[in-house]
Design a protein around this motif. Structure first.
Motif, short mmCIF file in Angstrom:
data_model
loop_
_atom_site.label_atom_id
_atom_site.label_comp_id
_atom_site.label_asym_id
_atom_site.label_seq_id
_atom_site.Cartn_x
_atom_site.Cartn_y
_atom_site.Cartn_z
N SER A 90 -96.83 90.27 -15.94
CA SER A 90 -95.24 91.07 -16.49
C SER A 90 -95.56 92.24 -15.34
O SER A 90 -96.56 92.77 -15.14
N GLN A 117 -92.52 85.12 -24.41
CA GLN A 117 -93.79 85.82 -23.66
C GLN A 117 -94.13 86.79 -24.09
O GLN A 117 -93.41 87.63 -24.90
N ILE A 175 -98.30 96.42 -25.27
CA ILE A 175 -98.17 95.53 -25.45
C ILE A 175 -97.65 95.61 -25.78
O ILE A 175 -95.68 96.22 -26.28
N THR A 210 -91.30 89.19 -13.97
CA THR A 210 -92.15 88.49 -14.64
C THR A 210 -92.84 87.29 -13.83
O THR A 210 -91.63 86.22 -13.64
N LEU A 246 -98.72 80.24 -17.86
CA LEU A 246 -99.46 81.89 -17.12
C LEU A 246 -98.65 82.84 -17.04
O LEU A 246 -97.52 82.69 -16.24
N GLY A 272 -98.68 94.23 -16.63
CA GLY A 272 -100.09 93.12 -17.44
C GLY A 272 -99.65 91.65 -17.93
O GLY A 272 -99.17 90.59 -16.40
N ILE A 273 -100.73 90.89 -18.40
CA ILE A 273 -100.84 89.54 -17.86
C ILE A 273 -100.68 88.82 -20.19
O ILE A 273 -101.38 89.55 -20.52
N GLY A 274 -100.58 87.91 -19.88
CA GLY A 274 -99.84 87.18 -21.35
C GLY A 274 -99.95 85.55 -20.87
O GLY A 274 -100.38 85.33 -20.22
N ALA A 275 -99.20 85.27 -22.15
CA ALA A 275 -98.45 84.46 -21.98
C ALA A 275 -97.02 83.85 -22.48
O ALA A 275 -96.16 84.53 -23.01
N GLY A 323 -97.90 90.11 -23.75
CA GLY A 323 -99.22 89.71 -23.38
C GLY A 323 -99.34 91.42 -23.78
O GLY A 323 -99.54 92.36 -23.93
N VAL A 324 -100.39 91.86 -22.51
CA VAL A 324 -100.99 92.84 -22.92
C VAL A 324 -100.92 93.67 -21.36
O VAL A 324 -101.44 93.00 -20.06
#
Length: 214
Positions: A107, A207, A186, A122, A104, A89-92, A209-210
Protein backbone atom coordinates in the motif's frame (compact mmCIF):
# COMPACT_ATOMS: atom_id res chain seq x y z
CA UNK A 1 6.60 78.02 20.33
CA UNK A 2 4.60 74.76 20.20
CA UNK A 3 0.83 75.00 19.76
CA UNK A 4 0.35 72.88 22.87
CA UNK A 5 1.86 75.67 25.02
CA UNK A 6 -0.82 78.09 23.78
CA UNK A 7 -3.52 75.83 25.18
CA UNK A 8 -2.11 75.55 28.71
CA UNK A 9 -4.36 77.12 31.35
CA UNK A 10 -2.89 80.29 32.76
CA UNK A 11 -3.14 78.90 36.31
CA UNK A 12 -0.72 76.15 35.29
CA UNK A 13 1.74 78.66 33.89
CA UNK A 14 1.60 80.92 36.96
CA UNK A 15 2.61 78.27 39.47
CA UNK A 16 5.41 79.42 41.79
CA UNK A 17 8.79 79.16 40.08
CA UNK A 18 12.20 80.64 40.69
CA UNK A 19 12.63 84.21 39.48
CA UNK A 20 15.26 83.28 36.92
CA UNK A 21 12.99 80.64 35.36
CA UNK A 22 10.16 83.19 35.27
CA UNK A 23 12.14 85.70 33.22
CA UNK A 24 13.77 83.08 31.01
CA UNK A 25 10.75 80.92 30.22
CA UNK A 26 7.35 81.98 31.48
CA UNK A 27 7.40 85.73 30.73
CA UNK A 28 8.13 85.21 26.99
CA UNK A 29 5.29 82.68 26.82
CA UNK A 30 2.86 85.09 28.48
CA UNK A 31 3.87 87.75 26.02
CA UNK A 32 3.20 85.51 23.07
CA UNK A 33 -0.12 84.44 24.55
CA UNK A 34 -1.14 88.10 24.84
CA UNK A 35 -0.25 88.82 21.21
CA UNK A 36 -1.97 85.66 19.97
CA UNK A 37 -5.04 85.84 22.18
CA UNK A 38 -7.44 86.44 19.23
CA UNK A 39 -6.25 83.19 17.67
CA UNK A 40 -5.81 81.19 20.84
CA UNK A 41 -9.24 79.54 20.63
CA UNK A 42 -8.61 78.51 17.01
CA UNK A 43 -5.21 77.00 17.82
CA UNK A 44 -6.63 75.17 20.82
CA UNK A 45 -9.54 73.71 18.85
CA UNK A 46 -7.19 72.48 16.10
CA UNK A 47 -4.78 71.09 18.67
CA UNK A 48 -7.58 69.24 20.46
CA UNK A 49 -8.85 67.83 17.12
CA UNK A 50 -5.37 66.60 16.19
CA UNK A 51 -4.85 65.08 19.64
CA UNK A 52 -8.23 63.37 19.52
CA UNK A 53 -7.54 61.99 16.00
CA UNK A 54 -4.17 60.61 17.07
CA UNK A 55 -5.77 58.95 20.10
CA UNK A 56 -8.49 57.36 17.94
CA UNK A 57 -5.92 56.20 15.38
CA UNK A 58 -3.78 54.60 18.07
CA UNK A 59 -6.82 52.82 19.50
CA UNK A 60 -7.86 51.53 16.06
CA UNK A 61 -4.36 50.23 15.40
CA UNK A 62 -4.35 48.44 18.74
CA UNK A 63 -7.70 46.79 18.03
CA UNK A 64 -6.54 45.72 14.56
CA UNK A 65 -3.32 44.16 15.83
CA UNK A 66 -5.19 42.43 18.64
CA UNK A 67 -7.71 40.96 16.19
CA UNK A 68 -4.95 39.69 13.93
CA UNK A 69 -3.18 38.07 16.88
CA UNK A 70 -6.38 36.29 17.95
CA UNK A 71 -7.09 35.11 14.40
CA UNK A 72 -3.58 33.70 14.02
CA UNK A 73 -3.75 31.98 17.40
CA UNK A 74 -7.05 30.29 16.48
CA UNK A 75 -5.74 28.86 13.22
CA UNK A 76 -4.64 25.22 13.20
CA UNK A 77 -2.87 24.45 9.98
CA UNK A 78 -3.63 21.08 8.50
CA UNK A 79 0.04 20.46 8.00
CA UNK A 80 0.46 20.27 11.78
CA UNK A 81 -1.57 17.05 11.90
CA UNK A 82 0.63 14.02 12.43
CA UNK A 83 -1.79 11.93 10.36
CA UNK A 84 -0.92 14.00 7.32
CA UNK A 85 1.93 12.61 5.26
CA UNK A 86 2.89 10.12 2.59
CA UNK A 87 3.83 6.54 3.32
CA UNK A 88 4.52 3.10 1.88
CA UNK A 89 3.43 -0.03 3.70
CA UNK A 90 2.96 -3.75 3.66
CA UNK A 91 0.20 -5.96 5.02
CA UNK A 92 -2.34 -8.60 4.15
CA UNK A 93 -5.77 -8.64 2.55
CA UNK A 94 -8.64 -11.05 2.16
CA UNK A 95 -11.33 -11.10 -0.52
CA UNK A 96 -15.01 -11.85 0.08
CA UNK A 97 -16.51 -12.80 -3.25
CA UNK A 98 -16.61 -15.69 -5.66
CA UNK A 99 -12.98 -16.43 -4.76
CA UNK A 100 -12.22 -15.76 -1.09
CA UNK A 101 -8.47 -15.84 -0.75
CA UNK A 102 -5.62 -14.19 1.06
CA UNK A 103 -3.03 -11.97 -0.58
CA UNK A 104 0.03 -9.95 0.28
CA UNK A 105 -0.78 -6.22 0.17
CA UNK A 106 1.54 -3.37 -0.77
CA UNK A 107 0.00 0.00 0.00
CA UNK A 108 1.15 3.54 -0.71
CA UNK A 109 -0.13 7.03 -0.21
CA UNK A 110 1.00 10.38 -1.56
CA UNK A 111 -0.53 13.23 0.40
CA UNK A 112 -1.11 16.61 -1.25
CA UNK A 113 -0.40 18.91 1.71
CA UNK A 114 -2.19 21.94 0.30
CA UNK A 115 -5.44 19.96 -0.03
CA UNK A 116 -7.15 17.20 2.00
CA UNK A 117 -6.59 14.84 -0.93
CA UNK A 118 -4.30 11.84 -1.35
CA UNK A 119 -3.32 9.62 -4.24
CA UNK A 120 -3.29 6.00 -3.11
CA UNK A 121 -2.32 2.67 -4.56
CA UNK A 122 -2.96 -0.89 -3.37
CA UNK A 123 -1.33 -3.94 -4.94
CA UNK A 124 -2.48 -7.50 -4.23
CA UNK A 125 0.04 -10.29 -4.74
CA UNK A 126 -1.18 -13.89 -4.49
CA UNK A 127 -3.03 -16.52 -6.48
CA UNK A 128 -4.79 -13.65 -8.23
CA UNK A 129 -3.01 -10.27 -8.41
CA UNK A 130 -4.49 -6.82 -8.88
CA UNK A 131 -3.64 -3.16 -8.64
CA UNK A 132 -6.12 -0.57 -7.34
CA UNK A 133 -5.28 3.15 -7.77
CA UNK A 134 -7.58 5.60 -5.99
CA UNK A 135 -7.90 9.28 -5.10
CA UNK A 136 -9.20 9.94 -1.61
CA UNK A 137 -10.68 12.77 0.40
CA UNK A 138 -9.08 12.79 3.86
CA UNK A 139 -10.71 13.96 7.07
CA UNK A 140 -8.75 14.16 10.36
CA UNK A 141 -10.48 12.89 13.49
CA UNK A 142 -7.65 13.75 15.86
CA UNK A 143 -4.00 14.72 15.86
CA UNK A 144 -2.85 11.33 14.58
CA UNK A 145 -6.00 9.68 13.19
CA UNK A 146 -7.87 10.36 9.99
CA UNK A 147 -10.53 8.64 7.93
CA UNK A 148 -10.89 8.83 4.18
CA UNK A 149 -13.02 7.81 1.26
CA UNK A 150 -11.35 6.99 -2.03
CA UNK A 151 -12.59 6.26 -5.52
CA UNK A 152 -10.79 4.64 -8.43
CA UNK A 153 -10.63 1.45 -10.48
CA UNK A 154 -9.49 -2.12 -9.95
CA UNK A 155 -7.09 -3.66 -12.44
CA UNK A 156 -6.97 -7.44 -11.88
CA UNK A 157 -4.27 -9.55 -13.50
CA UNK A 158 -5.78 -12.98 -13.93
CA UNK A 159 -8.59 -14.72 -12.11
CA UNK A 160 -9.17 -15.04 -8.41
CA UNK A 161 -7.92 -11.69 -7.09
CA UNK A 162 -9.42 -10.33 -3.84
CA UNK A 163 -11.11 -7.53 -5.85
CA UNK A 164 -12.63 -9.77 -8.51
CA UNK A 165 -11.79 -10.79 -12.04
CA UNK A 166 -12.88 -7.77 -14.09
CA UNK A 167 -11.93 -4.12 -14.30
CA UNK A 168 -14.37 -2.21 -12.11
CA UNK A 169 -15.11 1.07 -10.40
CA UNK A 170 -14.14 0.94 -6.72
CA UNK A 171 -14.91 2.76 -3.49
CA UNK A 172 -12.32 2.61 -0.73
CA UNK A 173 -13.20 3.74 2.82
CA UNK A 174 -10.34 3.54 5.28
CA UNK A 175 -8.46 4.87 8.27
CA UNK A 176 -4.83 5.85 8.91
CA UNK A 177 -3.34 6.01 12.40
CA UNK A 178 0.08 7.60 12.79
CA UNK A 179 2.11 6.68 15.87
CA UNK A 180 3.33 9.73 17.76
CA UNK A 181 6.79 8.50 18.78
CA UNK A 182 7.99 7.29 15.37
CA UNK A 183 7.19 7.36 11.65
CA UNK A 184 5.06 4.24 11.56
CA UNK A 185 1.51 4.28 10.22
CA UNK A 186 -1.13 1.64 10.90
CA UNK A 187 -3.57 1.52 7.99
CA UNK A 188 -6.76 -0.34 7.27
CA UNK A 189 -9.33 -0.11 4.51
CA UNK A 190 -11.93 -1.93 2.49
CA UNK A 191 -12.33 -2.00 -1.29
CA UNK A 192 -15.69 -2.45 -2.98
CA UNK A 193 -15.20 -3.30 -6.65
CA UNK A 194 -18.64 -2.67 -8.14
CA UNK A 195 -19.10 -5.15 -10.98
CA UNK A 196 -15.73 -6.72 -10.36
CA UNK A 197 -17.01 -10.29 -10.19
CA UNK A 198 -17.27 -12.25 -13.43
CA UNK A 199 -21.02 -12.47 -12.95
CA UNK A 200 -21.39 -8.71 -12.46
CA UNK A 201 -21.48 -8.74 -8.66
CA UNK A 202 -19.48 -6.58 -6.26
CA UNK A 203 -16.16 -7.96 -5.03
CA UNK A 204 -15.16 -6.90 -1.53
CA UNK A 205 -11.76 -7.03 0.12
CA UNK A 206 -10.49 -5.94 3.53
CA UNK A 207 -6.82 -5.23 4.17
CA UNK A 208 -4.53 -3.71 6.74
CA UNK A 209 -0.90 -3.33 7.59
CA UNK A 210 1.94 -1.09 8.72
CA UNK A 211 3.57 1.68 6.72
CA UNK A 212 6.53 4.02 7.00
CA UNK A 213 5.74 7.73 6.76
CA UNK A 214 8.02 10.11 4.87
Amino acid sequence: MRISSLCLPVKNILTPVPVVSYYLHIQPVLGELSSLSPYRSIYCEEFEMITDFRSRLAGLAGLTLGGLAIAVSLQTPAQAQAAYGSYVGIGAGVGFGDDSNLALVLSSRYNILELPISIRGTAFIGDGSAFVPTVSYDYPLSFNTEVYLGAGISLPAGDGSPVGDDIAFVLQPGVDYTMTDNNLVIFGNAIFAIGGESGGGTATSVQGGVGYQF
